[in-house]
Write a protein that holds these residues in place. Structure first.
Motif, PDB file in Angstrom:
ATOM      1  N   ARG A  76     -12.558 -23.560  78.623  1.00 26.99           N
ATOM      2  CA  ARG A  76     -12.824 -22.120  78.411  1.00 26.99           C
ATOM      3  C   ARG A  76     -12.828 -22.294  80.457  1.00 26.99           C
ATOM      4  O   ARG A  76     -12.909 -22.864  80.749  1.00 26.99           O
ATOM      5  CB  ARG A  76     -14.185 -21.919  77.867  1.00 26.99           C
ATOM      6  N   ARG A  77     -12.343 -20.777  80.433  1.00 28.85           N
ATOM      7  CA  ARG A  77     -12.191 -20.396  82.402  1.00 28.85           C
ATOM      8  C   ARG A  77     -13.445 -19.945  82.565  1.00 28.85           C
ATOM      9  O   ARG A  77     -13.882 -19.162  81.610  1.00 28.85           O
ATOM     10  CB  ARG A  77     -10.722 -19.777  81.992  1.00 28.85           C
ATOM     11  N   GLN A  78     -13.787 -20.297  83.591  1.00 26.26           N
ATOM     12  CA  GLN A  78     -14.913 -18.801  84.419  1.00 26.26           C
ATOM     13  C   GLN A  78     -14.514 -19.382  85.100  1.00 26.26           C
ATOM     14  O   GLN A  78     -13.939 -19.106  86.579  1.00 26.26           O
ATOM     15  CB  GLN A  78     -16.181 -20.223  84.328  1.00 26.26           C
ATOM     16  N   VAL A  79     -14.249 -17.689  85.878  1.00 27.38           N
ATOM     17  CA  VAL A  79     -13.796 -16.974  87.054  1.00 27.38           C
ATOM     18  C   VAL A  79     -14.938 -16.774  87.543  1.00 27.38           C
ATOM     19  O   VAL A  79     -16.140 -16.463  87.349  1.00 27.38           O
ATOM     20  CB  VAL A  79     -13.279 -15.810  86.246  1.00 27.38           C
ATOM     21  N   LEU A  80     -14.104 -17.487  89.354  1.00 29.91           N
ATOM     22  CA  LEU A  80     -15.848 -17.629  90.225  1.00 29.91           C
ATOM     23  C   LEU A  80     -15.717 -16.761  91.189  1.00 29.91           C
ATOM     24  O   LEU A  80     -16.877 -16.130  91.671  1.00 29.91           O
ATOM     25  CB  LEU A  80     -15.496 -19.109  91.110  1.00 29.91           C
ATOM     26  N   ARG A  81     -14.341 -15.766  91.347  1.00 24.85           N
ATOM     27  CA  ARG A  81     -14.365 -14.654  92.173  1.00 24.85           C
ATOM     28  C   ARG A  81     -13.307 -13.624  92.080  1.00 24.85           C
ATOM     29  O   ARG A  81     -12.186 -14.864  91.055  1.00 24.85           O
ATOM     30  CB  ARG A  81     -15.179 -15.267  93.848  1.00 24.85           C
ATOM     31  N   PHE A  82     -12.971 -12.938  93.571  1.00 22.18           N
ATOM     32  CA  PHE A  82     -12.071 -11.791  93.019  1.00 22.18           C
ATOM     33  C   PHE A  82     -11.389 -12.166  94.790  1.00 22.18           C
ATOM     34  O   PHE A  82     -12.249 -11.609  95.044  1.00 22.18           O
ATOM     35  CB  PHE A  82     -12.254 -11.133  92.500  1.00 22.18           C
ATOM     36  N   ALA A  83     -10.152 -11.542  94.903  1.00 18.29           N
ATOM     37  CA  ALA A  83      -9.053 -12.072  96.150  1.00 18.29           C
ATOM     38  C   ALA A  83      -8.770 -11.300  95.721  1.00 18.29           C
ATOM     39  O   ALA A  83      -7.996 -11.099  94.972  1.00 18.29           O
ATOM     40  CB  ALA A  83      -9.100 -13.896  96.256  1.00 18.29           C
ATOM     41  N   MET A  84      -8.972 -10.356  97.209  1.00 17.24           N
ATOM     42  CA  MET A  84      -8.162  -9.058  97.179  1.00 17.24           C
ATOM     43  C   MET A  84      -8.131  -9.174  98.932  1.00 17.24           C
ATOM     44  O   MET A  84      -7.843  -9.955  99.544  1.00 17.24           O
ATOM     45  CB  MET A  84      -9.587  -7.493  97.135  1.00 17.24           C
ATOM     46  N   PRO A  85      -7.101  -8.002  99.071  1.00 16.71           N
ATOM     47  CA  PRO A  85      -6.445  -7.863 100.112  1.00 16.71           C
ATOM     48  C   PRO A  85      -7.349  -8.853 101.723  1.00 16.71           C
ATOM     49  O   PRO A  85      -8.729  -7.839 101.215  1.00 16.71           O
ATOM     50  CB  PRO A  85      -6.171  -6.005 100.525  1.00 16.71           C
ATOM     51  N   GLY A  86      -7.094  -9.343 102.504  1.00 12.64           N
ATOM     52  CA  GLY A  86      -8.088  -9.658 102.969  1.00 12.64           C
ATOM     53  C   GLY A  86      -8.558 -10.956 103.413  1.00 12.64           C
ATOM     54  O   GLY A  86      -9.759 -11.728 104.053  1.00 12.64           O
ATOM     55  N   SER A  87      -9.076 -11.849 101.941  1.00 11.44           N
ATOM     56  CA  SER A  87      -9.942 -12.598 101.368  1.00 11.44           C
ATOM     57  C   SER A  87      -8.728 -13.927 102.009  1.00 11.44           C
ATOM     58  O   SER A  87      -7.479 -13.791 101.371  1.00 11.44           O
ATOM     59  CB  SER A  87      -9.999 -12.534 100.034  1.00 11.44           C
ATOM     60  N   MET A  88     -10.013 -14.965 101.762  1.00 15.78           N
ATOM     61  CA  MET A  88      -8.980 -16.431 102.014  1.00 15.78           C
ATOM     62  C   MET A  88      -8.921 -17.036 101.221  1.00 15.78           C
ATOM     63  O   MET A  88     -10.348 -17.180 101.129  1.00 15.78           O
ATOM     64  CB  MET A  88      -9.746 -16.759 103.620  1.00 15.78           C
ATOM     65  N   VAL A  89      -7.999 -17.543 100.239  1.00 15.22           N
ATOM     66  CA  VAL A  89      -8.025 -19.194  99.568  1.00 15.22           C
ATOM     67  C   VAL A  89      -6.974 -20.278 100.253  1.00 15.22           C
ATOM     68  O   VAL A  89      -6.250 -20.372 100.669  1.00 15.22           O
ATOM     69  CB  VAL A  89      -7.801 -18.404  98.069  1.00 15.22           C
ATOM     70  N   GLY A  90      -7.693 -20.442  99.815  1.00 13.73           N
ATOM     71  CA  GLY A  90      -6.940 -22.386  99.708  1.00 13.73           C
ATOM     72  C   GLY A  90      -7.952 -22.826 100.727  1.00 13.73           C
ATOM     73  O   GLY A  90      -6.977 -24.586 100.993  1.00 13.73           O
TER      74      GLY A  90
END
Length: 275
Positions: free
Chosen positions: A71-85
């Protein structure tokens, strides 16, 4: 300065908001060409090795982890301006998966190069930590409700949070002085009921049933990635986020009903009628 930096839609709100023209010019020398990721594709997957930090320039992405049961757990949503990685595990692997929910454009910057650059630009460092801290706090608020909130409250919290971020992104403003019973606000939220389920710890069937109940109660309507909010005060009250400061460009109205009256009266009656 690179042309894509000059026309960047998140120049004022993202990491580069505190960068001078000279610093932006220097950043342009270490960043890589823009990544274009189609909807459904991955920026990176959990366990991958990646040397890049990505700033979301356009589109939405889901940041998630997978449990041993699949099962997958979505932790958050990245939108314009978000930094990931930026975050990695001890062995240098990515601790999560970032999947594009829409066609995505991301600006990749080598992690080590960015960290060296930040040593010469303390204001950029403070900006980066501020953005990461704000997203972490937002994550805590949403994930913290998974063990204490009902299914309806979980979904309400998620949708209110996404609407706040959507308002901040578009610069819209919800003025509580203009809110009345007839007001209807509509938002484009490019998420499915399956994604809502993965973000709230529910099943897709449970999410579908709960959304139908919320529509029957006159709260909202969510169809094909579009959310229509018919009663902001009750939705904000149900989400228990009325004490959370909204972004200055997205002030949600304060509730006009008492919490106990809504939860124990109006909502229960609506649910009983549906059943």
């Amino acid at each position: 300065m690179r042309p894509e930096c000059q026309s960047c839609p998140v120049r004022r709100d993202g990491l580069c908001a505190s960068a001078s023209d000279a610093q932006l010019q220097a950043l342009g020398t270490i960043k890589h060409p823009l990544w274009h990721v189609p909807a459904g594709g991955c920026v990176f997957a959990e366990g991958d090795g990646s040397e890049m930090v990505f700033i979301i320039r356009r589109g939405w992405a889901a940041v998630s982890v997978f449990h041993e049961n699949g099962r997958r757990q979505v932790l958050r949503f990245a939108m314009p301006g978000s930094m990931v990685g930026f975050e990695t595990t001890a062995d240098g692997c990515m601790p999560c998966t970032v999947e594009a929910l829409t066609d995505l454009i991301a600006c990749p910057i080598p992690r080590q190069s960015l960290m060296r650059f930040c040593q010469t630009a303390p204001e950029l460092t403070l900006r980066m930590w501020s953005l990461l801290a704000a997203e972490t706090i937002s994550d805590w608020r949403l994930l913290g409700g998974l063990g204490t909130c009902t299914a309806t409250e979980r979904i309400a919290r998620l949708l209110v949070a996404l609407c706040q971020r959507q308002n901040r992104e578009t610069g819209a403003c919800v003025d509580d002085a203009r809110v009345d019973d007839a007001r209807v606000d509509e938002f484009a939220l490019p998420i499915s009921q399956t994604v809502i389920a993965d973000a709230t710890g529910l099943t897709s069937v449970h999410v579908c049933r709960t959304l139908k109940e919320m529509r029957a109660a006159g709260l909202l309507s969510f169809t094909k990635g579009r959310l229509r909010v018919m009663d902001w005060p009750r939705l904000a009250d149900l989400a228990e986020m009325t004490e959370t400061p909204a972004p200055s460009s997205a002030v949600l109205p304060s509730p006009t009903l008492q919490p106990d009256r809504w939860r124990e009266g109006v909502w229960r009656n609506a649910s009983t009628q549906i059943q």
